[in-house]
Design a protein around this motif. Structure first.
Motif, PDB file in Angstrom:
ATOM      1  N   ILE A  46      38.510  21.277  32.872  1.00 45.83           N
ATOM      2  CA  ILE A  46      37.637  21.535  34.038  1.00 45.83           C
ATOM      3  C   ILE A  46      38.452  22.085  35.202  1.00 45.83           C
ATOM      4  O   ILE A  46      38.051  23.035  35.897  1.00 45.83           O
ATOM      5  N   GLY A  47      39.641  21.521  35.435  1.00 41.77           N
ATOM      6  CA  GLY A  47      40.490  22.025  36.524  1.00 41.77           C
ATOM      7  C   GLY A  47      40.919  23.454  36.296  1.00 41.77           C
ATOM      8  O   GLY A  47      40.924  24.289  37.217  1.00 41.77           O
ATOM      9  N   ALA A  48      41.298  23.752  35.010  1.00 42.56           N
ATOM     10  CA  ALA A  48      41.685  25.145  34.704  1.00 42.56           C
ATOM     11  C   ALA A  48      40.526  26.101  34.903  1.00 42.56           C
ATOM     12  O   ALA A  48      40.689  27.219  35.408  1.00 42.56           O
ATOM     13  N   GLY A  49      39.327  25.654  34.507  1.00 44.60           N
ATOM     14  CA  GLY A  49      38.143  26.513  34.701  1.00 44.60           C
ATOM     15  C   GLY A  49      37.877  26.790  36.165  1.00 44.60           C
ATOM     16  O   GLY A  49      37.580  27.925  36.560  1.00 44.60           O
ATOM     17  N   LEU A  50      37.961  25.740  36.998  1.00 43.99           N
ATOM     18  CA  LEU A  50      37.744  25.932  38.431  1.00 43.99           C
ATOM     19  C   LEU A  50      38.809  26.843  39.034  1.00 43.99           C
ATOM     20  O   LEU A  50      38.514  27.702  39.885  1.00 43.99           O
ATOM     21  N   PHE A  51      40.052  26.683  38.592  1.00 37.57           N
ATOM     22  CA  PHE A  51      41.117  27.534  39.098  1.00 37.57           C
ATOM     23  C   PHE A  51      40.890  29.003  38.707  1.00 37.57           C
ATOM     24  O   PHE A  51      41.054  29.919  39.521  1.00 37.57           O
ATOM     25  N   ALA A  52      40.501  29.219  37.436  1.00 32.41           N
ATOM     26  CA  ALA A  52      40.236  30.599  36.977  1.00 32.41           C
ATOM     27  C   ALA A  52      39.078  31.214  37.742  1.00 32.41           C
ATOM     28  O   ALA A  52      39.115  32.386  38.150  1.00 32.41           O
ATOM     29  N   ALA A  54      38.033  30.435  40.786  1.00 37.20           N
ATOM     30  CA  ALA A  54      38.466  30.728  42.161  1.00 37.20           C
ATOM     31  C   ALA A  54      39.342  31.978  42.202  1.00 37.20           C
ATOM     32  O   ALA A  54      39.226  32.820  43.106  1.00 37.20           O
ATOM     33  N   THR A  55      40.217  32.130  41.185  1.00 35.17           N
ATOM     34  CA  THR A  55      41.091  33.320  41.136  1.00 35.17           C
ATOM     35  C   THR A  55      40.271  34.596  40.970  1.00 35.17           C
ATOM     36  O   THR A  55      40.469  35.602  41.670  1.00 35.17           O
ATOM     37  N   VAL A  56      39.316  34.589  40.030  1.00 34.42           N
ATOM     38  CA  VAL A  56      38.481  35.788  39.791  1.00 34.42           C
ATOM     39  C   VAL A  56      37.638  36.116  41.017  1.00 34.42           C
ATOM     40  O   VAL A  56      37.524  37.281  41.431  1.00 34.42           O
ATOM     41  N   ALA A  57      37.023  35.096  41.635  1.00 35.10           N
ATOM     42  CA  ALA A  57      36.177  35.353  42.806  1.00 35.10           C
ATOM     43  C   ALA A  57      36.994  35.919  43.962  1.00 35.10           C
ATOM     44  O   ALA A  57      36.581  36.866  44.646  1.00 35.10           O
ATOM     45  N   THR A  58      38.194  35.324  44.166  1.00 37.74           N
ATOM     46  CA  THR A  58      39.053  35.844  45.247  1.00 37.74           C
ATOM     47  C   THR A  58      39.472  37.278  44.974  1.00 37.74           C
ATOM     48  O   THR A  58      39.486  38.118  45.881  1.00 37.74           O
ATOM     49  N   SER A  59      39.810  37.561  43.708  1.00 37.06           N
ATOM     50  CA  SER A  59      40.213  38.932  43.354  1.00 37.06           C
ATOM     51  C   SER A  59      39.074  39.908  43.583  1.00 37.06           C
ATOM     52  O   SER A  59      39.271  41.016  44.103  1.00 37.06           O
ATOM     53  N   MET A  60      37.855  39.506  43.186  1.00 38.23           N
ATOM     54  CA  MET A  60      36.698  40.398  43.382  1.00 38.23           C
ATOM     55  C   MET A  60      36.453  40.665  44.861  1.00 38.23           C
ATOM     56  O   MET A  60      36.188  41.804  45.266  1.00 38.23           O
ATOM     57  N   LEU A  61      36.539  39.615  45.675  1.00 34.74           N
ATOM     58  CA  LEU A  61      36.351  39.807  47.119  1.00 34.74           C
ATOM     59  C   LEU A  61      37.437  40.702  47.695  1.00 34.74           C
ATOM     60  O   LEU A  61      37.176  41.578  48.533  1.00 34.74           O
ATOM     61  N   PHE A  62      38.665  40.503  47.231  1.00 33.45           N
ATOM     62  CA  PHE A  62      39.777  41.315  47.737  1.00 33.45           C
ATOM     63  C   PHE A  62      39.611  42.778  47.341  1.00 33.45           C
ATOM     64  O   PHE A  62      39.767  43.693  48.161  1.00 33.45           O
ATOM     65  N   ILE A  63      39.266  43.005  46.070  1.00 30.92           N
ATOM     66  CA  ILE A  63      39.075  44.389  45.590  1.00 30.92           C
ATOM     67  C   ILE A  63      37.908  45.043  46.302  1.00 30.92           C
ATOM     68  O   ILE A  63      37.962  46.209  46.706  1.00 30.92           O
ATOM     69  N   GLU A  64      36.813  44.275  46.464  1.00 29.17           N
ATOM     70  CA  GLU A  64      35.647  44.863  47.137  1.00 29.17           C
ATOM     71  C   GLU A  64      35.949  45.187  48.592  1.00 29.17           C
ATOM     72  O   GLU A  64      35.519  46.197  49.136  1.00 29.17           O
ATOM     73  N   GLY A  65      36.773  44.298  49.241  1.00 30.70           N
ATOM     74  CA  GLY A  65      37.158  44.585  50.628  1.00 30.70           C
ATOM     75  C   GLY A  65      37.996  45.839  50.726  1.00 30.70           C
ATOM     76  O   GLY A  65      37.819  46.675  51.615  1.00 30.70           O
TER      77      GLY A  65
END
Length: 438
Positions: A46-52, A54-65
């Motif tokens: 569960i922790g690994a899933g939450l970390f993954a 968060a990483t994907v969402a942050t990357s998407m926000l960064f790329i979209e920005g």
């Protein structure tokens, strides 16, 4: 059976995740919590899933920005290039028009000189005919005078007793004839000299006419090349503008007609113009082509005015993400698009217009409505701060509000609507079309 499966899993995971015990000690007792290998594996998964996530969402926000910032920069560059192209075309149009006027002046001057030479040639021919007529009159007068003189001499000879065939009479006739011939030779020589001079002037005038005609032909070829280049450039520049309005579902001809209604003022004194032999204004082919180019440039200017009056620009220029599209959502109609960004992000007017509402409205929270040309209105909901008042005129790019989360909202964002004659349309239609301009 499920119990045996769990025991097997725990046995296999024991090698990597040995059983752990968490002791909880109090004043009266000591208890412990057993963390079996399967429980530890579940927590780690569960922790690994939450970390993954968060990483994907942050990357998407960064790329979209980053892409949003790049798109805004590209919009500014495209707009600046479009402005520079219009300025270049305007300067080249003015230069070509000045060259055409100068060439026309030179041609008129040359034609005036040719006309003077032709007038001189005609005057020489007229003088030649007058001299020939005068010589004929002189010859007739001389013959008549000689006949009268001969009659007088005959009568005088009879009176004096000298024969009509006397030597004196023949000598006098010979002397008079020599004088007459000398006079006629001098007159004919002068006439021939004037004729030769007139012929030389005529040849010089013809050479000048041929040279001017050659210069005129070269100038016409150069003007044709220039006009062809300008026509091509104007056509290429007009195509994206036509595409903008067609993609937005609007008729470009109707847009131009409506804009011209508000920009059609004329005035000034009216002076006479030169007319051709047909009684109409003397407009050559180049002049007609120049007028056509000027009309198209005027249409381009009208397009630019229309672009400022229609919502093609983005209301949010900072980094954001499209958090909800236009269409059905949760069984209801979502009549706009949502642009998510932090609270306080500036909101700008996408086109010129008049504020018709700036107030709180149920569902929208703080809401602004702006009326634009052609029956188009735009709405901006969930604002944290309203910076305009009802009845205020706003210009394209003017800051009108701050992004917020008022009304029915799950977080800070802008709810953006475009309506035509009261009917909501997808704002992405105008946003995508505006990419060809901004």
């Amino acid at each position: 059976m499920p119990r045996r499966i769990l025991d097997r899993l725990n046995t296999r995971l024991e090698r990597w995740l040995p059983e752990q015990r968490l002791f909880l000690k109090s004043d009266s007792a000591t208890r412990f919590v057993r963390l079996r290998p399967l429980t530890q594996a579940s927590v780690l998964a569960i922790g690994a899933g939450l970390f993954a996530w968060a990483t994907v969402a942050t990357s998407m926000l960064f790329i979209e920005g980053i892409s949003s910032g790049g798109a805004a920069q590209n919009e500014k560059i495209a707009k600046a290039a479009f402005e520079r192209r219009l300025d270049t075309l305007s300067k080249e149009r003015d230069t070509r028009a000045a060259e055409a006027l100068a060439a026309q002046d030179r041609f008129q001057t040359a034609m005036t000189q040719v006309s003077k030479m032709q007038s001189a040639l005609l005057s020489s021919e007229e003088r030649k005919r007058e001299l020939e007529t005068g010589i004929g009159v002189i010859q007739s007068t001389l013959r008549r005078t000689m006949d009268e003189r001969d009659d007088a001499r005959t009568k005088l000879a009879k009176v004096e007793g000298v024969g009509t065939n006397g030597g004196a009479t023949q000598a006098a006739r010979a002397q008079d004839m020599a004088k007459t011939v000398d006079f006629l030779s001098a007159a004919l020589g002068q006439t021939a000299q004037e004729r030769d001079s007139a012929n030389a002037d005529a040849k010089a005038a013809q050479i000048a006419v041929d040279r001017i005609a050659m210069q005129k032909r070269l100038m016409e070829e150069r003007n044709d090349e220039i006009f062809t280049t300008l026509e091509g450039a104007v056509k290429i520049s007009m195509a994206p503008l036509d595409k903008v309005f067609k993609q937005a579902g609007m008729d470009p001809n109707h847009v131009l007609a409506e804009i011209k209604k508000g920009y059609s003022g004329t005035g000034g004194p009216l002076n006479t113009i030169s007319l051709s032999s047909k009684g109409t204004a003397d407009l050559g082919g180049d002049t007609a082509r120049a007028e056509d180019i000027l009309r198209k440039l005027d249409d381009m200017n009208m397009y630019r005015i229309a672009v400022d009056k229609l919502p093609f620009a983005m209301p949010v220029k900072a980094h954001f993400r499209f958090s909800s599209p236009f269409g059905r959502r949760w069984g209801k109609m979502h009549e706009g698009v949502d642009m998510a960004a932090p609270t306080g992000t500036p909101i700008y007017a996408p086109a010129d217009g008049v504020v018709i509402a700036a107030e709180w409205e149920r569902g929208y929270g703080n809401l602004i409505k702006i009326r634009h040309e052609f029956g188009i209105t735009t709405r901006y909901g969930h604002l944290s701060k309203i910076r305009v008042k009802r009845g205020q005129k706003v210009s394209q790019g003017e800051r009108i509000a701050d992004m917020g989360s008022t009304g029915h909202s799950t977080g800070p964002h802008l709810h953006y609507e475009i309506r035509i004659s009261g009917k909501a349309i997808n704002p992405m239609t105008f946003i995508k079309a505006g990419k060809n301009v901004f």
